[in-house]
Design a protein around this motif. Structure first.
Motif, short mmCIF file in Angstrom:
data_model
loop_
_atom_site.label_atom_id
_atom_site.label_comp_id
_atom_site.label_asym_id
_atom_site.label_seq_id
_atom_site.Cartn_x
_atom_site.Cartn_y
_atom_site.Cartn_z
N LEU A 19 14.51 69.01 4.27
CA LEU A 19 13.17 69.12 3.71
C LEU A 19 12.18 69.59 4.77
N SER A 20 11.18 70.33 4.32
CA SER A 20 10.05 70.69 5.18
C SER A 20 8.78 70.30 4.46
N MET A 21 7.69 70.17 5.23
CA MET A 21 6.43 69.71 4.63
C MET A 21 5.24 70.33 5.33
N VAL A 22 4.24 70.70 4.53
CA VAL A 22 2.92 71.06 5.04
C VAL A 22 1.96 70.04 4.43
N PRO A 23 1.43 69.10 5.23
CA PRO A 23 0.57 68.05 4.68
C PRO A 23 -0.77 68.61 4.22
N VAL A 24 -1.09 68.41 2.96
CA VAL A 24 -2.38 68.80 2.40
C VAL A 24 -2.80 67.69 1.45
N GLY A 25 -4.00 67.17 1.64
CA GLY A 25 -4.48 66.12 0.76
C GLY A 25 -5.75 65.52 1.32
N VAL A 26 -6.11 64.35 0.82
CA VAL A 26 -7.30 63.64 1.28
C VAL A 26 -6.89 62.69 2.39
N PRO A 27 -7.36 62.89 3.63
CA PRO A 27 -6.92 62.06 4.74
C PRO A 27 -7.23 60.59 4.58
N MET A 28 -8.39 60.26 3.97
CA MET A 28 -8.77 58.85 3.87
C MET A 28 -7.78 58.09 2.99
N GLY A 29 -7.58 56.81 3.31
CA GLY A 29 -6.65 56.01 2.54
C GLY A 29 -5.21 56.19 2.98
N GLY A 30 -4.99 56.90 4.09
CA GLY A 30 -3.63 57.04 4.58
C GLY A 30 -2.82 58.09 3.86
#
Length: 296
Positions: free
Chosen positions: A92-103
């Motif tokens: 698996l590979s991942m590019v993290p994208v999302g809302v940083p707050m809340g972990g």
């Protein structure tokens, strides 16, 4: 965590872009697509929900799946491939994208994935496969990083406030807070957490029993097929020393308890057993000392 420095095996990528990522940061998604498309042959999937997300992974063929999303998207992918018993043969590979707050991106960072969009995309192209142990429970649930058993009320409070169980609500809360002036904090609606009474066994050996209240339990796969277990006893006055052990099988039982596996709060349950699966899954991380992106 065990690590094997082997280069990524496929230049054909399947980009599975989680809908939460598209809503949270469309610009980061666009950047990730541009960088990955410049360095590899890519097919882009835009699932609208969990069923389409799963279908895209199942039909990946020889393409290497790249999850573009937050921690929950990665957990969803690992869980699906584990249930299908396809995890061992799929990097698996991942590019993290999302809302940083809340972990929402903390798990990716803990596993060694860059949290910056460009750096993460370059690691997908030029990184190495990191083989890691997996904690698997007796209901076939998985833990990628850390399992935590807080006092019951603490876990309930997390769920009631929208994170981590409802990523869409966490996103809305973030947007609302950015527009509305801060107000004085209200008194919590959940009682102050108290100690739990749990029995914790490691490879069949009792670490703590029901007669000793505990403040917290944590379990993490440390590599070489073993998990590190730490129990913090509840204390009055001076802080009690934590109890530690290592083993392959961890069983927790007692009164109804909730537990947090990575970003997900589950339960209540009265008994759960976790087993370490050695080297069960692979994730692409940056090459140690490498510069990242190769020239097309």
């Amino acid at each position: 965590m065990a690590e094997v420095a082997t280069s990524a095996t496929s230049d054909q990528l399947l980009l599975v872009i989680d809908p939460t990522a598209r809503r949270a940061d469309a610009e980061a998604v666009r950047i990730a697509k541009d960088v990955l498309s410049a360095g590899a042959t890519t097919k882009v999937c835009l699932p609208e929900g969990p069923e389409e997300f799963a279908r895209a992974l199942v039909r990946r063929g020889s393409r290497r799946p790249v999850v573009v999303g937050d921690d929950r998207a990665l957990l969803r992918a690992v869980s699906l491939l584990h249930r299908r018993r396809e995890l061992a043969g799929c990097v698996l590979s991942m590019v993290p994208v999302g809302v940083p707050m809340g972990g929402g991106l903390s798990l990716a960072g803990a596993l060694g994935v860059p949290t910056g969009t460009v750096a993460a995309a370059r690691a997908v192209l030029d990184g190495v496969e990191r083989r890691m142990d997996l904690l698997v429970d007796d209901s076939d649930g998985v833990v990628l990083d850390v399992l935590r058993i807080p006092p019951v009320h603490a876990a309930v409070a997390e769920e009631e406030h929208g994170a981590p169980g409802r990523p869409w609500l966490r996103t809305c809360q973030f947007l609302v807070r950015s527009l509305v002036p801060a107000r004085p904090a209200r008194e919590p609606s959940v009682p102050v957490p108290g100690p739990s009474r749990l029995r914790v066994e490691v490879d069949g050996v009792m670490l703590v029993d029901l007669d000793q209240p505990v403040a917290a339990v944590s379990v993490s796969a440390e590599g070489a097929g073993a998990a590190a277990v730490e129990v913090r006893p509840a204390s009055v006055g001076a802080e009690a020393s934590p109890l530690r052990a290592a083993g392959r099988t961890i069983t927790v039982s007692g009164a109804d308890f909730r537990y947090r596996a990575d970003a997900v709060v589950s339960g209540p349950v009265r008994r759960r057993t976790w087993t370490v699966w050695e080297g069960a899954w692979g994730l692409t991380v940056p090459t140690p000392g490498g510069r990242g992106h190769r020239q097309p």
